[in-house]
Design a protein around this motif. Structure first.
Motif, mmCIF file in Angstrom:
data_model
loop_
_atom_site.group_PDB
_atom_site.id
_atom_site.type_symbol
_atom_site.label_atom_id
_atom_site.label_comp_id
_atom_site.label_asym_id
_atom_site.label_seq_id
_atom_site.Cartn_x
_atom_site.Cartn_y
_atom_site.Cartn_z
ATOM 1 N N ARG A 1 0.802 -1.222 -0.162
ATOM 2 C CA ARG A 1 0.023 0.017 -0.067
ATOM 3 C C ARG A 1 0.950 1.204 -0.020
ATOM 4 N N SER B 1 -4.925 -9.334 1.309
ATOM 5 C CA SER B 1 -4.075 -8.026 1.045
ATOM 6 C C SER B 1 -4.030 -7.597 -0.520
ATOM 7 N N GLU C 1 -7.449 -5.855 -1.440
ATOM 8 C CA GLU C 1 -7.550 -4.689 -1.055
ATOM 9 C C GLU C 1 -6.616 -3.446 -1.926
#
Length: 246
Positions: free
Chosen positions: A155, A182, A185
């Motif tokens: 991220r 993950s 996301e």
């Protein structure tokens, strides 16, 4: 296939890339012409050795074509010297790599701001705050990469690519090292970046589920574009992959 126009965010015309010479020559891209429209999320798929990573690296100015033309917006990369190419990559292009490529001694915030820092530019604070909020890193900005999970590190890498508001982001297997939660996301955020922030993203992936987040999927085989799909679903992507394997 229609020729790219200057309204495209990026593209190649008659792109040939050959590695080696003589009997050892390998053609990674075989006269590819394709363009990518702004504000769209495109996935590039194909078997190992199909040319998908080579295409991305040439589009991003990380590798040179043997012949043909590469453009980002109205800029033809062949017209640029090394300094101009470096400047273009720093100001117009964002990168997300599978391996994160974070600087271990820098905090998350410093890593996100690194392209701007290197370019001597100040961050747009409102934009920075929006990017950080969207990737959910507001409470992790003072942490170094070793203090973050793999998903959090990726991220940070996505936020770094967005922080300078580049014209186009190239993502090379961005969820390849992440678990499915993950990875999901990250893909949802990339989808949001296109829908809400009008970002342009071109992503290399081998994952049909990841490709289904895109607006368009381009399939390569043996250095050529062999299929081009709008509004993909996981099932349609898998069916196309199977048909190309027959």
């Amino acid at each position: 296939m229609s020729s790219p126009t200057t309204t495209a965010a990026a593209g190649v015309v008659d792109a040939l890339k050959v590695y080696g010479s003589g009997d050892a020559a390998v053609t990674a891209l075989d006269r590819v012409t394709i363009s990518f429209n702004p504000g769209r999320f495109t996935a590039i798929m194909g078997p190992s050795g199909s040319g998908k990573s080579t295409l991305m690296h040439c589009l991003a100015g990380l590798d040179d074509l043997t012949s043909g033309d590469v453009f980002i917006g109205d800029t033809h990369l062949a017209d640029l010297n090394d300094r101009q190419l470096t400047e273009l990559r720093r100001t117009k292009v964002g990168f997300i790599f599978q391996a994160f490529n974070l600087i271990p001694t820098l905090t998350a915030k410093e890593n996100i701001l690194l392209p701007l820092t290197l370019g001597g530019r100040d961050a747009d604070e409102a934009w920075f705050d929006e990017v950080v909020a969207t990737v959910g890193l507001a409470d992790r900005l003072t942490h170094r990469p070793s203090e973050l999970s793999g998903g959090q590190q990726q991220r940070v890498a996505v936020a770094r690519a967005l922080a300078s508001r580049p014209d186009i982001i190239f993502a090379d297997e961005p969820t390849g090292n992440l678990d499915s939660n993950s990875g999901g996301e990250i893909l949802q955020f990339m989808r949001h970046a296109v829908d809400a922030l009008q970002q342009t993203i071109v992503m290399v992936t081998h994952d049909a589920n990841a490709a289904a987040y895109a607006d368009r999927v381009v399939f390569l085989a043996d250095g050529r574009v062999v299929a081009d799909m709008d509004d993909p679903t996981t099932d349609r992507v898998l069916d196309t992959i199977k048909s190309l394997g027959d």
